[in-house]
Motif scaffolding. Sequence first.
Motif, short mmCIF file in Angstrom:
data_model
loop_
_atom_site.label_atom_id
_atom_site.label_comp_id
_atom_site.label_asym_id
_atom_site.label_seq_id
_atom_site.Cartn_x
_atom_site.Cartn_y
_atom_site.Cartn_z
N ILE A 96 -3.87 -13.03 5.30
CA ILE A 96 -4.89 -13.97 5.79
C ILE A 96 -4.18 -15.21 6.29
O ILE A 96 -3.35 -15.80 5.58
CB ILE A 96 -5.86 -14.34 4.66
N THR A 155 -2.14 -9.17 -1.63
CA THR A 155 -2.64 -9.86 -0.43
C THR A 155 -1.82 -11.12 -0.22
O THR A 155 -1.43 -11.78 -1.18
CB THR A 155 -4.13 -10.24 -0.59
N ARG A 184 -1.19 -1.95 13.44
CA ARG A 184 -1.61 -0.60 13.06
C ARG A 184 -1.99 0.23 14.27
O ARG A 184 -1.83 1.45 14.27
CB ARG A 184 -2.77 -0.67 12.07
N ASP A 195 0.85 -1.19 0.00
CA ASP A 195 0.00 0.00 0.00
C ASP A 195 0.89 1.24 0.00
O ASP A 195 1.76 1.38 0.86
CB ASP A 195 -0.90 -0.01 1.23
N PHE A 226 3.67 -9.68 12.27
CA PHE A 226 2.79 -8.68 11.66
C PHE A 226 3.28 -7.28 12.01
O PHE A 226 4.23 -7.10 12.77
CB PHE A 226 1.35 -8.84 12.15
N LEU A 250 -6.92 -12.24 10.40
CA LEU A 250 -6.43 -11.33 9.38
C LEU A 250 -5.49 -10.34 10.05
O LEU A 250 -5.84 -9.72 11.06
CB LEU A 250 -7.59 -10.57 8.72
N PRO A 278 -2.44 -6.83 3.55
CA PRO A 278 -3.23 -7.73 4.40
C PRO A 278 -2.70 -9.15 4.28
O PRO A 278 -2.27 -9.59 3.20
CB PRO A 278 -4.65 -7.61 3.83
N TYR A 283 -1.76 -7.62 9.22
CA TYR A 283 -1.09 -6.82 8.20
C TYR A 283 0.41 -6.96 8.35
O TYR A 283 0.93 -6.99 9.47
CB TYR A 283 -1.51 -5.35 8.31
#
Length: 205
Positions: free
Chosen positions: A21, A84, A55, A12, A52, A33, A19, A35
């Motif tokens: 999964i 993804t 955020r 991004d 991960f 899920l 993301p 990031y």
Amino acid sequence: MTFPDPDSLLWDPASGLLPAIVQDADTLRVLMLGYMDRVALQTTRETGKVSFYSRSRQQAWTKGETSGNFLNLVSLQADCDDDTLLVLARPQGPTCHLDRASCFPEAPGNLLAELDDVVRQRELERPAGSYTTSLFESGIRRIAQKVGEEGVETALAAVAEDDEALSGEAADLIFHLMVLLRARGLSLDAAIAVMRERHRADRAG
């Protein structure tokens, strides 16, 4: 294990995240899920523990570093758009912070794989009063005999009883076959692997 090239991924542009999964490698149940940024992806690759980027806390974190409920990496791949990630992992304890196996309570999974794991645990732990324990302690010959009996009962139900009875006998047969395979040091995966190869060969032919 093949790993996606970080430079080929479409991170991004604003957050630098993708993301991710996470699925249980055995049951295929969706666990969570999260990031990842480039650091989390590299940490996951180097340690084998799924990591991960948080955020909310604005920092990197490895799942289980506080709780001990790690996600042990099996494979990781990008989707067709390279935006993804799909992570297959074996959970070491509950994944959800609410002490559930999955963050998605009704997420479907492979029931046979779950039951096969229960059979594995019964063989290791041998809890008193368990029917599965009694089968393992009766020995391989008795377990094999039970599979034969259940096979005959399933065949008889197919020609002489209703659908409910046939389904019940088929369930008994599958269960006892799981125990027999485990008693020989195998698992249901061993039979499924043979079926998968036969299927591939059939499609190729």
